[in-house]
Scaffold this active site. Structure first.
Site, PDB file in Angstrom:
ATOM      1  N   TYR A 173       0.901  -0.701   0.096  1.00  0.00           N
ATOM      2  CA  TYR A 173       0.284   0.039  -0.353  1.00  0.00           C
ATOM      3  C   TYR A 173       0.928   1.213  -0.033  1.00  0.00           C
ATOM      4  O   TYR A 173       0.742   2.349  -0.429  1.00  0.00           O
ATOM      5  CB  TYR A 173      -1.272  -0.248   1.301  1.00  0.00           C
ATOM      6  CG  TYR A 173      -1.554   1.342   1.206  1.00  0.00           C
ATOM      7  CD1 TYR A 173      -2.692   1.321   0.817  1.00  0.00           C
ATOM      8  CD2 TYR A 173      -1.352   1.984   2.654  1.00  0.00           C
ATOM      9  CE1 TYR A 173      -3.817   2.526   0.490  1.00  0.00           C
ATOM     10  CE2 TYR A 173      -1.785   3.065   2.305  1.00  0.00           C
ATOM     11  CZ  TYR A 173      -2.941   3.571   1.615  1.00  0.00           C
ATOM     12  OH  TYR A 173      -3.937   4.644   1.538  1.00  0.00           O
ATOM     13  N   GLU A 207     -10.991   4.552   4.844  1.00  0.00           N
ATOM     14  CA  GLU A 207     -10.705   4.995   6.022  1.00  0.00           C
ATOM     15  C   GLU A 207     -11.667   5.195   7.623  1.00  0.00           C
ATOM     16  O   GLU A 207     -11.612   5.096   8.510  1.00  0.00           O
ATOM     17  CB  GLU A 207     -10.264   7.059   5.706  1.00  0.00           C
ATOM     18  CG  GLU A 207      -8.932   6.486   5.114  1.00  0.00           C
ATOM     19  CD  GLU A 207      -7.562   6.793   5.207  1.00  0.00           C
ATOM     20  OE1 GLU A 207      -6.941   6.913   6.705  1.00  0.00           O
ATOM     21  OE2 GLU A 207      -6.737   6.060   4.619  1.00  0.00           O
ATOM     22  N   TRP A 252      -4.588   0.748  10.625  1.00  0.00           N
ATOM     23  CA  TRP A 252      -4.664   0.463   9.027  1.00  0.00           C
ATOM     24  C   TRP A 252      -4.373  -1.022   9.289  1.00  0.00           C
ATOM     25  O   TRP A 252      -5.118  -0.885   7.745  1.00  0.00           O
ATOM     26  CB  TRP A 252      -4.497   1.722   8.685  1.00  0.00           C
ATOM     27  CG  TRP A 252      -3.767   1.403   7.278  1.00  0.00           C
ATOM     28  CD1 TRP A 252      -3.164   1.544   6.279  1.00  0.00           C
ATOM     29  CD2 TRP A 252      -5.024   2.411   6.475  1.00  0.00           C
ATOM     30  NE1 TRP A 252      -3.202   1.957   4.788  1.00  0.00           N
ATOM     31  CE2 TRP A 252      -4.444   2.388   4.737  1.00  0.00           C
ATOM     32  CE3 TRP A 252      -6.631   2.549   6.800  1.00  0.00           C
ATOM     33  CZ2 TRP A 252      -5.675   2.377   4.585  1.00  0.00           C
ATOM     34  CZ3 TRP A 252      -7.257   2.740   6.283  1.00  0.00           C
ATOM     35  CH2 TRP A 252      -7.223   2.646   4.911  1.00  0.00           C
TER      36      TRP A 252
END
Length: 186
Positions: free
Chosen positions: A16, A38, A46
């Protein structure tokens, strides 16, 4: 050159970081995906959300905004039970309400992308940080966007989430200066 440290040795986080984070995107579907993820991350890490990303893609039909806007409460409950997504009913319902809000923005501005990117004159803000400790968690701009999104009935769009979202879609480049993925080094 030394890369940002936050991905650590996690291959999903590293992928990512290397291929998506802080790279400008003007694609409404991808932008909606990042807003959804998010928001799902609120209060979690995350890495947990990224580990569930494929399930989100399946559950929300590749983040098809129109499809997500029509999901019934029953369908959202089925998604909660049948897919490995974050189980919070509020976060799942926010996918539908945010999709409805995106559709309104698309009508008003032509695209979700145009609505967002006009805040930066359609160019990413390139920051030059020497260490990750210098990177803010929110900015006056993320506060401004957050405030406007809330007025437009978006959910899970506080200024900290919005700043992470801005990084995710490349509105800001917050790679540290020595990172080979920083705009100035690519």
């Amino acid at each position: 050159m030394s890369a940002c440290l936050w991905p650590g040795d996690n291959p999903v986080m590293k992928q990512y970081h290397d291929n998506e984070w802080c790279r400008p995107s003007y694609d409404d579907s991808y932008i909606f995906e990042m807003l959804t993820l998010e928001g799902a991350q609120s209060g979690l890490s995350w890495s947990i959300v990224l580990s569930k990303r494929e399930e989100y893609i399946k559950a929300f039909r590749n983040f098809d905004i129109r499809y997500c806007s029509t999901l019934s409460d029953e369908e959202l409950e089925n998604i909660k039970n049948e897919y490995n997504v974050i189980k919070s009913p509020l976060k799942l319902r926010s996918v539908r309400s945010n999709a409805l809000a995106v559709l309104k923005l698309q009508t008003e501005f032509g695209s979700f992308s145009d609505y967002l990117w006009r805040y930066t004159d359609y160019r990413p803000q390139i920051n030059i940080w020497d260490s990750e400790e210098q990177i803010p968690v929110k900015t006056p701009l993320s506060e401004e966007i957050s405030k406007d999104l809330k007025k437009r009935n978006f959910k899970f769009v506080g200024p900290v989430i919005i700043y992470s979202f801005m990084q995710a879609i490349g509105m800001v480049d917050d790679h540290i200066r020595s990172c080979p993925y920083h705009t100035v080094n690519r």
